[in-house]
Design an enzyme around this catalytic site. Structure first.
Site, short mmCIF file in Angstrom:
data_model
loop_
_atom_site.label_atom_id
_atom_site.label_comp_id
_atom_site.label_asym_id
_atom_site.label_seq_id
_atom_site.Cartn_x
_atom_site.Cartn_y
_atom_site.Cartn_z
N GLU A 309 -1.24 1.24 9.77
CA GLU A 309 -2.01 2.48 9.77
C GLU A 309 -3.03 2.60 10.91
O GLU A 309 -4.16 3.00 10.69
CB GLU A 309 -2.76 2.62 8.43
CG GLU A 309 -1.82 2.64 7.25
CD GLU A 309 -2.54 2.64 5.91
OE1 GLU A 309 -2.13 3.39 5.03
OE2 GLU A 309 -3.52 1.88 5.74
C1 TNX Z 1 -1.92 1.21 2.11
S1 TNX Z 1 -0.20 -1.11 2.47
C2 TNX Z 1 -2.59 0.27 2.87
C3 TNX Z 1 -3.89 -0.24 2.40
C4 TNX Z 1 -4.36 0.48 1.16
C5 TNX Z 1 -3.19 0.65 0.22
C6 TNX Z 1 -3.57 1.25 -1.10
C7 TNX Z 1 -0.96 -1.22 3.75
C8 TNX Z 1 -0.44 -2.14 4.70
N1 TNX Z 1 -2.04 -0.41 3.92
O1 TNX Z 1 -4.84 -0.15 3.43
O2 TNX Z 1 -5.34 -0.30 0.57
O3 TNX Z 1 -2.23 1.48 0.83
O4 TNX Z 1 -2.49 1.22 -1.98
#
Ligand code: TNX
Length: 499
Positions: A309
């Site tokens: 992300e």
């Molecule tokens: C996605 S999964 C994210 C996290 C959040 C999560 C909440 C991932 C690699 N990144 O930063 O905490 O969703 O479910």
């Protein structure tokens, strides 16, 4: 489920195991653990022997001394497996229970430890103590399907003290989980001491989601966690998330920001807004220092670089920083794991990709596997412990949907992603993100029983028989209760009170 009561009473059988073993042959004998039971272990198995006798003391109150040597009767831990040496591998074991002896054999102490966890599920619960400590007879041969079986704890969104992490280790070991991934840094807090960048903890650790006090592990505390995990044959995988999810670092050091201005600390739950500065050499000095100090604290092979992300960066900038981060980690002698977005950068041959998507079509993973990259599967819609069980769950998120126990159980890592060679799958991991999770009870409620389901997906042969599984899982409820685990007593499961 129909009219089936969701609490039933029956005695433990040799099949009441999670994860289910490769093979079980019951016999009509049983072995009774009593005050005079001998415990004999091979040289090299003393530590597992001590763990076993501690366990027997806490479960049965019997104080059983351990002898090193050749045992015939009583409880025996042997590092000399019979014919099945290659079949058992690094973590497998056999367990033979007759009236005369209870023998666990393995190639390694890790295998013996897993055998002890199996034995633990066969010892009557305290609720059944009046009937004596009688273990059902038979022969079990068992070894894992996948080498990597993990649980992840996000200690960044909410901080959890050492005692909580130790309890997660104990509970994960019950079901033969062998990796603990610690998500040590995120926008809301930096949780591990780095001597060369002290503000990360003096300032960057000082808050969490909702504005609580946060916290961090000193190096001594972190070493204590790692050592405790080792005693449970669990490898700690530390993650420093980059280039996104870095607000806590950016807030601690202005020089890490492209504009030289430190942002405020962050206590919300949005994602994707922060990023390290690609064109600034200080970024790479920072990463080299951080991963260098972390590598020195890490006996295991892996350092996790995050990579998820990074929504404010161009693909080129992202590829540049991920490539350099991999080189830095490799330079400290460790193997990189990254969330699957890292497949958008050039990968080192050794880098492992962790898939967290919800689609079974994942071209980037397919391509990475075709190029020889190994993958850990954490599909959010099956493995995410922070998803609500259903609409009535008191905790959790739901962006990947609800994850019932049947959903956590009902998938196969080898065939989950289309077009991927099963040999590419290193294993599975269940992440517990902690935006909504504040206490150990919260952790237990979300992790149990789903972590046990994912542990079976990682350990047991590919057969998925939900009816059989829910009864075996139901047999664990009384054991968890006696350990004080605040598990979700889902109506999906026929919970058993033993005997
Ligand atoms: C996605 S999964 C994210 C996290 C959040 C999560 C909440 C991932 C690699 N990144 O930063 O905490 O969703 O479910």
């Amino acid at each position: 489920m129909g009219d089936e009561p969701n609490e039933v009473r029956r005695a433990t059988t040799i099949r009441d195991l999670v994860p289910g073993p490769v093979s079980v042959q019951p016999n009509d004998e049983s072995f009774t653990i009593a005050a005079g039971t001998a415990v004999t272990v091979d040289p090299g198995a003393e530590a597992v022997g001590a763990y076993l006798t501690d366990l027997l003391r806490s479960l049965t109150s019997h104080e059983l001394p351990v002898t090193t040597g050749d045992g015939q009767d009583g409880i025996v831990l042997s590092l000399h497996p019979e014919a099945a040496r290659t079949e058992l591998g690094e973590e497998g074991y056999s367990l033979e229970v007759t009236a005369r002896a209870l023998v666990i054999r393995a190639n390694t102490p890790a295998g013996l430890f897993h055998g002890v966890q199996t034995l633990r599920q066969l010892i009557p619960t305290a609720a059944a103590a009046s009937a004596g400590w009688s273990v059902p007879g038979g022969r079990i041969v068992d070894h894992p399907r996948f080498a990597y079986r993990g649980v992840m704890l996000d200690v960044a969104r909410h901080f959890f003290p050492v005692a909580d992490v130790k309890r997660v280790i104990e509970l994960a070991a019950l079901h033969k989980v062998n990796h603990l991934h610690l998500h040590l840094t995120d926008d809301q807090g930096w949780r591990i001491a780095v001597d060369s960048w002290p503000n990360l903890t003096t300032y960057g650790s000082g808050t969490e989601v909702g504005g609580g006090p946060g916290g961090f592990y000193t190096k001594e505390q972190y070493a204590e966690i790692v050592a405790y995990a080792q005693r449970h044959f669990i490898t700690v995988v530390p993650e420093v998330d980059l280039p996104g999810h870095t607000n806590a670092a950016l807030a601690s050091y202005a020089e890490l920001n492209c504009d030289g201005v430190a942002p405020d600390r962050y206590t919300g739950i949005e994602v994707g807004f922060s990023s390290l500065c690609v064109d600034n050499e200080v970024t790479y000095r920072f990463l080299d220092d951080v991963f260098g100090e972390l590598a020195a604290l890490t006996p295991g092979p892996y350092l996790h670089i995050g990579g998820d992300e990074a929504k404010t960066m161009t693909p080129d900038a992202y590829a540049t920083i991920v490539a350099r981060a991999q080189e830095i980690v490799a330079g400290h002698g460790k193997t990189v794991i990254g969330w699957h977005e890292v497949a958008g950068a050039k990968l080192l041959a050794s880098t492992v990709v962790q898939y967290w998507g919800v689609n079974r079509e994942a071209p980037e993973v397919q391509e990475a596997c075709a190029g020889g990259t190994k993958v850990i599967l954490s599909p959010a819609n099956h493995t995410y412990l922070d998803m609500k069980y259903d609409g009535s769950s008191r905790l959790g998120l739901s962006w990947a949907g609800y994850v019932s126990i049947e959903t956590a159980y009902g998938w196969d890592p080898a065939t989950h992603i289309t077009g991927v060679d099963p040999a590419c799958v290193l294993g599975v991991e269940s992440p517990l993100w902690t935006e909504t999770v504040q206490t150990m009870d919260d952790i237990e409620f979300l992790a149990f029983p789903r972590l046990a389901a994912i542990a079976e997906v990682g350990w047991s042969p590919a057969t998925r028989e939900w009816e059989d599984f829910r009864h075996r899982l139901g047999a664990q409820g009384q054991r968890w209760r006696e350990l004080g685990v605040d598990f979700h007593e889902s109506p999906e499961i026929p919970w058993v009170r033993t005997p």
